[in-house]
Design a protein around this motif. Structure first.
Motif, mmCIF file in Angstrom:
data_model
loop_
_atom_site.group_PDB
_atom_site.id
_atom_site.type_symbol
_atom_site.label_atom_id
_atom_site.label_comp_id
_atom_site.label_asym_id
_atom_site.label_seq_id
_atom_site.Cartn_x
_atom_site.Cartn_y
_atom_site.Cartn_z
ATOM 1 N N ALA A 226 162.757 180.588 111.727
ATOM 2 C CA ALA A 226 161.613 181.489 111.566
ATOM 3 C C ALA A 226 160.599 180.890 110.609
ATOM 4 O O ALA A 226 160.955 180.422 109.531
ATOM 5 C CB ALA A 226 162.086 182.847 111.051
ATOM 6 N N PRO A 227 159.314 180.915 110.998
ATOM 7 C CA PRO A 227 158.281 180.405 110.091
ATOM 8 C C PRO A 227 158.138 181.313 108.871
ATOM 9 O O PRO A 227 158.431 182.506 108.942
ATOM 10 C CB PRO A 227 157.015 180.430 110.939
ATOM 11 C CG PRO A 227 157.274 181.423 112.010
ATOM 12 C CD PRO A 227 158.756 181.418 112.242
ATOM 13 N N GLU A 228 157.694 180.738 107.783
ATOM 14 C CA GLU A 228 157.454 181.516 106.569
ATOM 15 C C GLU A 228 156.198 182.355 106.743
ATOM 16 O O GLU A 228 155.187 181.885 107.269
ATOM 17 C CB GLU A 228 157.273 180.600 105.361
ATOM 18 C CG GLU A 228 156.993 181.372 104.083
ATOM 19 C CD GLU A 228 156.732 180.473 102.890
ATOM 20 O OE1 GLU A 228 156.322 181.012 101.852
ATOM 21 O OE2 GLU A 228 156.929 179.256 102.990
ATOM 22 N N VAL A 229 156.251 183.595 106.304
ATOM 23 C CA VAL A 229 155.090 184.477 106.335
ATOM 24 C C VAL A 229 154.244 184.171 105.106
ATOM 25 O O VAL A 229 154.686 184.359 103.971
ATOM 26 C CB VAL A 229 155.514 185.964 106.359
ATOM 27 C CG1 VAL A 229 154.294 186.870 106.307
ATOM 28 C CG2 VAL A 229 156.357 186.252 107.591
ATOM 29 N N VAL A 230 153.028 183.674 105.345
ATOM 30 C CA VAL A 230 152.125 183.306 104.254
ATOM 31 C C VAL A 230 151.354 184.523 103.759
ATOM 32 O O VAL A 230 151.209 184.738 102.565
ATOM 33 C CB VAL A 230 151.161 182.183 104.712
ATOM 34 C CG1 VAL A 230 150.139 181.868 103.638
ATOM 35 C CG2 VAL A 230 151.947 180.933 105.104
ATOM 36 N N SER A 231 150.846 185.333 104.708
ATOM 37 C CA SER A 231 150.114 186.549 104.324
ATOM 38 C C SER A 231 150.290 187.608 105.403
ATOM 39 O O SER A 231 150.608 187.295 106.549
ATOM 40 C CB SER A 231 148.621 186.249 104.132
ATOM 41 O OG SER A 231 147.996 185.988 105.375
ATOM 42 N N VAL A 232 150.069 188.853 104.989
ATOM 43 C CA VAL A 232 150.151 189.993 105.899
ATOM 44 C C VAL A 232 148.960 190.891 105.588
ATOM 45 O O VAL A 232 148.689 191.180 104.424
ATOM 46 C CB VAL A 232 151.459 190.795 105.689
ATOM 47 C CG1 VAL A 232 151.510 191.991 106.630
ATOM 48 C CG2 VAL A 232 152.680 189.911 105.866
ATOM 49 N N ARG A 233 148.253 191.321 106.638
ATOM 50 C CA ARG A 233 147.132 192.241 106.417
ATOM 51 C C ARG A 233 146.973 193.172 107.619
ATOM 52 O O ARG A 233 147.470 192.898 108.702
ATOM 53 C CB ARG A 233 145.848 191.484 106.130
ATOM 54 C CG ARG A 233 145.261 190.708 107.275
ATOM 55 C CD ARG A 233 143.972 189.976 106.835
ATOM 56 N NE ARG A 233 143.325 189.318 107.937
ATOM 57 C CZ ARG A 233 143.564 188.080 108.331
ATOM 58 N NH1 ARG A 233 144.453 187.336 107.701
ATOM 59 N NH2 ARG A 233 142.911 187.557 109.361
ATOM 60 N N VAL A 234 146.248 194.277 107.369
ATOM 61 C CA VAL A 234 145.934 195.254 108.409
ATOM 62 C C VAL A 234 144.430 195.218 108.616
ATOM 63 O O VAL A 234 143.670 195.300 107.657
ATOM 64 C CB VAL A 234 146.381 196.679 108.000
ATOM 65 C CG1 VAL A 234 146.022 197.687 109.087
ATOM 66 C CG2 VAL A 234 147.869 196.721 107.701
ATOM 67 N N GLU A 235 144.007 195.090 109.893
ATOM 68 C CA GLU A 235 142.580 195.087 110.228
ATOM 69 C C GLU A 235 142.260 196.279 111.118
ATOM 70 O O GLU A 235 143.079 196.670 111.947
ATOM 71 C CB GLU A 235 142.208 193.807 110.983
ATOM 72 C CG GLU A 235 142.235 192.563 110.148
ATOM 73 C CD GLU A 235 141.804 191.319 110.913
ATOM 74 O OE1 GLU A 235 141.553 191.406 112.142
ATOM 75 O OE2 GLU A 235 141.739 190.260 110.287
#
Length: 135
Positions: A24-33
């Motif tokens: 699994a790739p590392e999650v760098v950022s998470v956002r809601v648009e």
């Protein structure tokens, strides 16, 4: 509508699960648009930066967003970010009620809908049922 959401959730979980088998790739950022900032939807996202892309947390986050009752659609987009990914939850809110003018002679009780209420299919059915039972 819920069936369609279930299909989208299943597709996202399947894609994430396939990625998990390959590391699994590392999650760098998470956002809601697509949200009104006052709604605070960001706090409903359980997927966190720094960890691996976890299909369970993606699904839980999507369900949390749908459970607000404000959203017609939630889409998860994965953007490459170096050796990891940015995860974007793109949301489409239901239209909001701005004004309701309902005049009914002889109606003992009028259905009240406040401005800003999400105009969901359930709300429209409730109003329609309220009107038809009084006619």
């Amino acid at each position: 509508m819920r069936t369609d959401m279930g299909r989208r959730l299943s597709a996202v979980v399947l894609l994430c699960a396939l990625g998990a088998f390959a590391g699994a790739p590392e999650v760098v950022s998470v956002r809601v648009e697509g949200q009104d900032p006052d709604w605070g939807l960001d706090r409903l996202i359980t997927l966190r930066p720094g960890g691996g892309l976890d299909p369970v947390e993606v699904r839980r986050s999507m369900q949390n967003l749908y459970d607000t009752g404000r959203l017609e659609q939630v889409e998860v987009v994965e953007e490459p970010a170096g050796s990891g990914v940015n995860i974007i939850f793109k949301v489409l809110p239901y239209p909001e009620v701005r004004k309701v003018d309902l005049q009914c002679v002889g109606c003992p009780r009028v259905q009240t809908v406040l401005p800003g209420t999400p105009c969901t299919p359930e709300l429209l059915e409730r109003i329609e049922g309220s009107i038809s039972t009084r006619l």
